[in-house]
Design a protein around this motif. Sequence first.
Motif, PDB file in Angstrom:
ATOM      1  N   TYR A 155      10.774  97.900  -1.285  1.00 20.69           N
ATOM      2  CA  TYR A 155      11.931  98.503  -0.759  1.00 20.69           C
ATOM      3  C   TYR A 155      11.812  99.578  -0.148  1.00 20.69           C
ATOM      4  N   VAL A 196      13.998 102.475   2.477  1.00 24.25           N
ATOM      5  CA  VAL A 196      15.203 102.704   3.222  1.00 24.25           C
ATOM      6  C   VAL A 196      15.045 104.047   4.210  1.00 24.25           C
ATOM      7  N   LYS A 197      15.478 103.785   5.436  1.00 26.64           N
ATOM      8  CA  LYS A 197      15.675 104.883   6.368  1.00 26.64           C
ATOM      9  C   LYS A 197      16.870 104.864   7.112  1.00 26.64           C
ATOM     10  N   SER A 243      19.311 101.757   7.409  1.00 24.13           N
ATOM     11  CA  SER A 243      18.387 100.552   7.535  1.00 24.13           C
ATOM     12  C   SER A 243      17.776 100.239   6.197  1.00 24.13           C
ATOM     13  N   ALA A 244      17.506  99.058   5.679  1.00 23.16           N
ATOM     14  CA  ALA A 244      16.679  98.914   4.512  1.00 23.16           C
ATOM     15  C   ALA A 244      15.788  97.611   4.789  1.00 23.16           C
ATOM     16  N   ARG A 245      14.637  97.837   4.348  1.00 21.43           N
ATOM     17  CA  ARG A 245      13.637  96.873   4.184  1.00 21.43           C
ATOM     18  C   ARG A 245      13.327  96.232   2.783  1.00 21.43           C
ATOM     19  N   GLU A 283      10.619  93.144   0.966  1.00 24.93           N
ATOM     20  CA  GLU A 283       9.732  92.231   0.852  1.00 24.93           C
ATOM     21  C   GLU A 283       9.221  91.929  -0.262  1.00 24.93           C
ATOM     22  N   GLU A 340      11.591  89.492   9.543  1.00 23.41           N
ATOM     23  CA  GLU A 340      10.094  89.877  10.422  1.00 23.41           C
ATOM     24  C   GLU A 340       9.125  88.857  10.484  1.00 23.41           C
ATOM     25  N   TRP A 376      17.302  90.880  15.862  1.00 19.08           N
ATOM     26  CA  TRP A 376      18.447  91.387  15.086  1.00 19.08           C
ATOM     27  C   TRP A 376      19.627  90.456  15.316  1.00 19.08           C
ATOM     28  N   ALA A 435       9.549  89.161   4.283  1.00 17.38           N
ATOM     29  CA  ALA A 435      10.221  90.405   4.641  1.00 17.38           C
ATOM     30  C   ALA A 435      11.460  90.357   5.487  1.00 17.38           C
ATOM     31  N   ARG A 488      15.093  92.537   7.171  1.00 17.09           N
ATOM     32  CA  ARG A 488      15.639  94.197   7.339  1.00 17.09           C
ATOM     33  C   ARG A 488      17.005  93.914   7.611  1.00 17.09           C
ATOM     34  N   ARG A 537      20.810  96.357   8.115  1.00 21.49           N
ATOM     35  CA  ARG A 537      21.112  97.956   8.565  1.00 21.49           C
ATOM     36  C   ARG A 537      22.716  97.893   9.180  1.00 21.49           C
TER      37      ARG A 537
END
Length: 282
Positions: free
Chosen positions: A91, A93-94, A97-99, A101, A141, A214, A271, A273, A275
Motif C-alpha cells: 500500500y 499513497v501519493k 492516488s493510492a497503489r 499490490e 498495472e 487509466w 497491482a 492504482r 485516484r
Amino acid sequence: MSDPMADFKTHAAEKKRPRRWIALILGGSLALASIVAAAAMSTQEGRGVVVDAADALKSVPRHLRTESNPELIQGENPRFQVQNAGQPWNYAVKGASARFEVRPGDSLPGDGKIKERSEIATSLRMKPGRPYEVAFNLMIEPGPPNTAGWMTLSQIQSTPDPGEPGHSPPFAIEMVGERMRIITRDDPNRVASRETTTYRAHYTDSRPIERGRWYRMLIRVKFGPGGDGYLQVFRDGQQLVDYRGPLGFDDIVGPYWKEGVYREAAKEPFAARFRNLSITPG
C-alpha cells in the motif's frame, strides 16, 4: 483588686495574634503548595495519559490503522481503515492516488491462507434508501495474467446486523481472468442468508482489459432490497449497466466503499492504482 495576670493575658493575647496570622499564612502557603503539587501531579499524569495514548497509537501497525485523507477520499467523511499484510509493497499513497499490490502469501490473520488482500475501507456509511454517486479512476498495472479464482477491485460492502452472519458485497467490480465483471446481490429478508440471497451478474467484458491504462469509472446507486433500488455504471463515458430492481440487504446500518485488491490466493503478483475517489449523495 486587679488581676495580676491581666496584663500578662493581654500581652500574651497580643503576642498570640501575630502567631495566629503566621499560622494562617503558613497554613495557606502549605495549602497552596499542596494545590500546586497536586496540579503538577495532575499535569504530569495528564502528560502520562497523552504519552500512553500516543504510544498505544504507535503500537497499532499502519497496515491496520484508521486514517483520514480528504485528498484521497473526497466526500462527507474522508476516514478509512487500511487492510493489508503489512508488506512494504502492499500500500502506498501519493496525493489523490493510492497503489495496492498483493503477492503470494499476503493474507490477514482472519483470512487464512486462501485469501490475499490489500484494501482500504471507508468509514462513511451510505444511508439506506438514499442515492449516491461514486467516481474514481482505475488502472491495472502491467504484469502476468490474473489466475485467481475470484478477485474484487472495488466493492460496496454491507454492514450485517448484530447476530447476522456476514455476507458478500451487494455491489462489486470483479476481475474474471483479465476481464472486468460487475455484479450485485440482494436479499429482502430481515436476516439474510446464502440460501435467500440472489446473485446478479450485470456485465462482463468481451475482451481483456487494457493494462497500464487509466479508466474513469462512475457509479450511480441506490440500495433497495425490496425492489426500489437502481444501479448505473459508466466506464470512460460508456454505460455498462442500467438496472432497476432489488439491490442490497435489509440492514440497520448502510454499506460502505472499499477499494484495492482482494482475491483468492494466486501464484502471481497483482497491482492496481486508484485516484480521485469521490463519494457524494445523489
